[in-house]
Scaffold this motif. Structure first.
Motif, short mmCIF file in Angstrom:
data_model
loop_
_atom_site.label_atom_id
_atom_site.label_comp_id
_atom_site.label_asym_id
_atom_site.label_seq_id
_atom_site.Cartn_x
_atom_site.Cartn_y
_atom_site.Cartn_z
N TYR A 1 0.81 1.88 -10.24
CA TYR A 1 -0.25 1.10 -9.44
C TYR A 1 -0.65 1.96 -7.98
N THR B 1 -4.33 3.66 -7.33
CA THR B 1 -5.05 3.29 -6.32
C THR B 1 -5.41 4.28 -5.03
N LYS C 1 6.11 -2.73 -14.18
CA LYS C 1 4.99 -2.82 -13.17
C LYS C 1 5.09 -3.73 -11.69
N GLU D 1 0.76 -6.12 -9.71
CA GLU D 1 0.03 -5.91 -10.87
C GLU D 1 0.14 -7.21 -11.98
N ASN D 2 1.20 -7.96 -11.77
CA ASN D 2 1.50 -8.87 -12.79
C ASN D 2 0.69 -9.99 -12.33
#
Length: 91
Positions: free
Chosen positions: A26, A30, A80, A84-85
Motif C-alpha cells: 500500500y 500510494t 495487507k 487495505e482490508n
C-alpha cells in the motif's frame, strides 16, 4: 509541444500510473502514484523540446524501474495493512 510529443507524454503518464497501481504494498503504491502526479505537474509548463525529450527519457527509465519493482514486490509479498482490508460501506 508537438501533438505527437504530447500524445507520447500522456501515454507514458498513463502507463506509469497503471503500473504503479500494481504494487502489492500500500505505501509503495500510494507513494508512486503521488510522486508520478507531482512530477508531471511540476514539468507541465516545459517548452524546450530538448528538455522535454530528456524528461521523457527519464520517465521511460523510471517506468522500467517501476515494472521491475512491482515484479520483485510480487515475489516477496507481505500481509495487507489494516487500511487495505476495510470494506466499503454499502448504500
Amino acid at each position: 509541444m508537438a501533438a505527437s510529443s504530447r500524445a507520447q507524454v500522456l501515454d507514458l503518464y498513463r502507463a506509469m500510473l497503471r503500473e504503479s497501481k500494481h504494487f502489492s504494498a500500500y505505501n509503495y503504491r500510494t507513494y508512486a502514484v503521488r510522486r508520478i502526479r507531482d512530477a508531471f505537474r511540476e514539468n507541465k509548463n516545459v517548452k524546450d523540446p530538448v528538455e522535454i525529450q530528456a524528461l521523457v527519457n527519464k520517465a521511460k527509465r523510471d517506468l522500467g524501474i517501476i515494472r521491475r519493482q512491482v515484479l520483485i514486490g510480487q515475489m516477496y509479498s507481505t500481509d495487507k495493512l489494516i487500511i487495505e482490508n476495510q470494506e466499503k460501506p454499502r448504500t
